[in-house]
Write a protein that holds these residues in place. Structure first.
Motif, PDB file in Angstrom:
ATOM      1  N   PHE A  84     112.840  10.005   4.575  1.00 34.34           N
ATOM      2  CA  PHE A  84     112.348   8.664   3.902  1.00 34.34           C
ATOM      3  C   PHE A  84     113.205   7.866   4.931  1.00 34.34           C
ATOM      4  O   PHE A  84     113.474   7.851   5.923  1.00 34.34           O
ATOM      5  N   TYR A  85     112.034   6.842   4.741  1.00 30.37           N
ATOM      6  CA  TYR A  85     111.073   6.288   3.369  1.00 30.37           C
ATOM      7  C   TYR A  85     109.880   6.233   3.335  1.00 30.37           C
ATOM      8  O   TYR A  85     109.942   7.157   4.575  1.00 30.37           O
ATOM      9  N   TYR A 142     127.743   9.570   4.120  1.00 30.08           N
ATOM     10  CA  TYR A 142     127.807   9.619   6.163  1.00 30.08           C
ATOM     11  C   TYR A 142     128.916   8.167   6.837  1.00 30.08           C
ATOM     12  O   TYR A 142     129.921   8.876   7.714  1.00 30.08           O
ATOM     13  N   THR A 143     128.750   7.211   6.239  1.00 25.55           N
ATOM     14  CA  THR A 143     129.204   6.296   7.003  1.00 25.55           C
ATOM     15  C   THR A 143     129.598   4.827   5.332  1.00 25.55           C
ATOM     16  O   THR A 143     129.050   4.698   5.033  1.00 25.55           O
ATOM     17  N   ARG A 144     130.666   3.952   5.316  1.00 25.22           N
ATOM     18  CA  ARG A 144     130.600   3.327   4.909  1.00 25.22           C
ATOM     19  C   ARG A 144     131.830   1.681   5.673  1.00 25.22           C
ATOM     20  O   ARG A 144     131.856   1.751   6.929  1.00 25.22           O
ATOM     21  N   THR A 145     131.117   0.774   4.929  1.00 21.12           N
ATOM     22  CA  THR A 145     131.968  -0.564   5.893  1.00 21.12           C
ATOM     23  C   THR A 145     132.505  -1.269   3.997  1.00 21.12           C
ATOM     24  O   THR A 145     131.655  -0.765   2.976  1.00 21.12           O
ATOM     25  N   VAL A 187     129.209  -1.160   1.123  1.00 23.05           N
ATOM     26  CA  VAL A 187     128.004  -0.686   1.530  1.00 23.05           C
ATOM     27  C   VAL A 187     128.278   0.720   2.221  1.00 23.05           C
ATOM     28  O   VAL A 187     128.816   1.469   2.953  1.00 23.05           O
ATOM     29  N   LEU A 243     126.459   4.587   3.564  1.00 27.36           N
ATOM     30  CA  LEU A 243     125.471   4.969   3.821  1.00 27.36           C
ATOM     31  C   LEU A 243     125.395   6.797   3.380  1.00 27.36           C
ATOM     32  O   LEU A 243     125.956   7.373   3.342  1.00 27.36           O
ATOM     33  N   ARG A 270     118.374  10.187   4.133  1.00 28.36           N
ATOM     34  CA  ARG A 270     120.078   9.833   4.420  1.00 28.36           C
ATOM     35  C   ARG A 270     119.271   7.829   4.153  1.00 28.36           C
ATOM     36  O   ARG A 270     118.612   8.060   4.177  1.00 28.36           O
ATOM     37  N   MET A 322     120.447   4.224   2.222  1.00 30.72           N
ATOM     38  CA  MET A 322     121.908   2.950   1.922  1.00 30.72           C
ATOM     39  C   MET A 322     122.078   2.703   0.009  1.00 30.72           C
ATOM     40  O   MET A 322     121.052   2.745  -0.003  1.00 30.72           O
ATOM     41  N   SER A 323     123.204   2.582   0.213  1.00 37.21           N
ATOM     42  CA  SER A 323     123.609   2.601  -0.661  1.00 37.21           C
ATOM     43  C   SER A 323     125.016   1.451  -1.905  1.00 37.21           C
ATOM     44  O   SER A 323     125.597   1.734  -0.382  1.00 37.21           O
ATOM     45  N   LYS A 328     116.993  -1.553  -7.358  1.00 38.68           N
ATOM     46  CA  LYS A 328     117.986  -1.190  -6.101  1.00 38.68           C
ATOM     47  C   LYS A 328     118.922  -0.251  -7.189  1.00 38.68           C
ATOM     48  O   LYS A 328     119.774   0.211  -8.596  1.00 38.68           O
ATOM     49  N   HIS A 329     119.108   1.093  -6.386  1.00 39.25           N
ATOM     50  CA  HIS A 329     119.541   2.585  -6.740  1.00 39.25           C
ATOM     51  C   HIS A 329     121.342   2.196  -6.937  1.00 39.25           C
ATOM     52  O   HIS A 329     122.025   1.693  -5.624  1.00 39.25           O
TER      53      HIS A 329
END
Lengths: 135, 384
Positions: A36-37, A62-65, A77, A79, A87, A89-90, A126-127
């Motif tokens: 992916f992509y 997996y990680t976030r902010t 945001v 991953l 993996r 981003m969403s 956008k998902h």
């Protein structure tokens, strides 16, 4: 991809799938690498024998902010490591930002048919995800 | 390896342009002209001697071509390689390779930016990914914030350890008259500052300044007659693995692992031989990951490693002695300033912040979002 065959542009394939409420990814028909992509070639072995597959839409943060920007509420945001092995981003909805933590299970909630046009990136549906329910 | 530029190129001139806030109307090209004049002057060379030109920019797509026109340079070797903020460390590698091959005799590396005074907000040449843009990450802050969050989760790195980096870097800046931010700073102030992209606050982020830099490189035989004690390139390495953050396999391991290994192998040295580190720092997590990736400590040990004043003045692993991008100067791309400070440390020109007897320095940086990395090991004549 045979010579002369019409090419399905990978970004368009991704966006078309999103319009149908699905996230797609690829596996390589030769080396079985998950990618992916979507691309025209396998990023592992270079084969053009890549196969589109729909994701079941479940994974783990997996990680976030949390972004604090002027003029709008803070938003997260993330991953997400999808169960199929790729993996993305969403963002996670239906949970306070502070509860969106690394390791939490999430599932695809919906796809917003955003028709924003970015000069470089084009049309951008956008998902969004939500905490995974029971079952 | 045969063909390595180890010991075949040396830095003979370095300079900054005016830094900080240079005022409206000044262009990035003006700053590069200032820096060039100062660097050639301290080297004892003339513009006409320059026949290799290296530059990267977020303003000018054909960076070396644009600045060459302004300066009136017609190089026989030109390189606008752009791999993000570390481009100039990559340029140093390329320049050394070109000098060794005889493709040029005097190489000039240039950068300039009016990131602070130019208006129109933060200027970047990033191509937003259609797989990331809809989610609104702040580029590049959120990408590095997610890296820091993962580092904290995976290794137990603390919020306070991140803040330690900003505090110790500020302590260095207080000894640098050119530094943009020179007030004392505490861990509490960093932790309690306004949130930007969690876990980062405003004070986890670099300053945004104007500024330019120039580095002049030539072969050792030519350097012998010049004004400055030559600083030799002992090793250099480059790597890039991904462009966008969701493509990075482990957000705590950068391509600096490879660029660093290549540079140390070429130099025949290890991190234990290094007296001073100049490491690209746009956010507090940078030096922590750099020190791990370069082998100064194990992966995941960077948080404890930087604590207790180890990377600050008087510490046993001095990092960013100029005050770094965190406090001294960060005009969009910072890489060239790691070379400038490393060179001055090896010449013994750093005044209050001089590392006594520094013989070996590392200049290391990344570009993009942990995307590309470049490392240079520099040394005095005694180390060649």
């Amino acid at each position: 991809m045979a010579d002369g065959a019409a090419m399905l542009p990978p970004l368009k394939a991704y966006q078309d799938a999103l319009d149908n409420g699905e996230i797609i990814y690829q596996t390589c028909g030769d080396c079985e690498r998950v990618a992916f992509y979507p691309r025209l070639v396998c990023p592992e072995c270079g084969s053009t024998n890549v196969v589109y597959k729909p994701s079941a839409g479940k994974g783990e943060v997996y990680t976030r902010t949390v972004v604090h920007a002027r003029g709008r509420d803070p938003y997260n945001v993330v991953l997400i490591d999808m169960d199929e092995g790729f993996r993305i981003m969403s963002t996670v909805e239906d949970a306070p930002n502070d509860d969106v933590r690394i390791g939490m299970r999430v599932e695809l909630k919906t796809v917003y048919p955003v028709e924003e046009v970015d000069a470089k990136a084009g049309r951008l549906p956008k998902h969004v995800f939500r905490p995974q329910g029971d079952g | 390896m045969d063909g390595d530029p180890r010991g075949k190129a040396c830095i003979v001139g370095v300079a900054e342009s005016d830094l900080g806030a240079v005022g409206a109307g000044v262009t990035a090209l003006d700053l590069q002209a200032q820096a060039m004049v100062r660097a050639l002057d301290e080297a004892g060379l003339r513009k006409a001697d320059v026949d290799g030109l290296f530059s990267a920019s977020v303003y000018y797509q054909m960076a070396s071509v644009e600045v060459a026109e302004y300066l009136g340079i017609r190089p026989r070797y030109t390189d606008s390689t752009t791999v993000g903020g570390c481009s100039f460390i990559a340029h140093l590698h390329h320049a050394a390779t070109a000098l060794r091959a005889g493709a040029c005799d005097v190489a000039l590396i240039l950068y300039g930016s009016t990131q602070r005074s130019g208006g129109g907000g933060f200027t970047t040449n990033a191509n937003p990914s259609p797989y990331e843009l809809p989610y609104g990450p702040r580029m590049p802050i959120s990408m590095y914030a997610m890296s820091a969050a993962r580092h904290m989760h995976q290794y137990g790195t603390t919020r306070e350890q991140l803040a330690e980096v900003a505090v110790q870097t500020r302590a260095w800046a207080r000894m640098n008259p050119k530094a943009f931010m020179r007030d004392p700073l505490t861990v509490e102030e960093v932790v309690n500052a306004r949130a930007i992209s969690e876990p980062f606050t405003l004070l986890d982020c670099c300053v945004v300044t104007d500024g330019g830099g120039a580095v002049v490189v030539t072969r050792p035989d030519r350097a012998r007659d010049l004004r400055q004690a030559p600083v030799h390139l002992l090793g250099a390495g480059e790597a890039h693995w991904h462009r966008h953050i969701h493509q990075m396999p482990d957000l705590t391991v950068s391509a600096g692992v490879e660029s660093g290994r290549r540079a140390f192998e070429m130099a025949g040295l290890t991190p234990g031989d290094v007296d001073v580190c100049e490491l690209y720092d746009a956010f507090t997590v940078f030096p922590i990951v750099h020190l791990e990736d370069l082998g100064f400590c194990g992966k995941g040990e960077g948080g404890p490693f930087v604590s207790g004043g180890r990377i600050g003045p008087g510490g046993d692993c001095p990092v960013n002695t100029n005050g770094g991008g965190m406090s001294y100067c960060h005009p969009g791309m910072y890489g060239i300033f790691t070379i400038i400070e490393a060179t001055r440390q090896l010449r013994g020109q750093c005044g209050d912040r001089q590392i006594e007897g520094a013989e070996v320095a590392v200049a290391h940086g990344v570009g993009g979002v942990w995307s590309a990395a470049a490392t240079a090991i520099l040394g005095t004549a005694a180390t060649v």
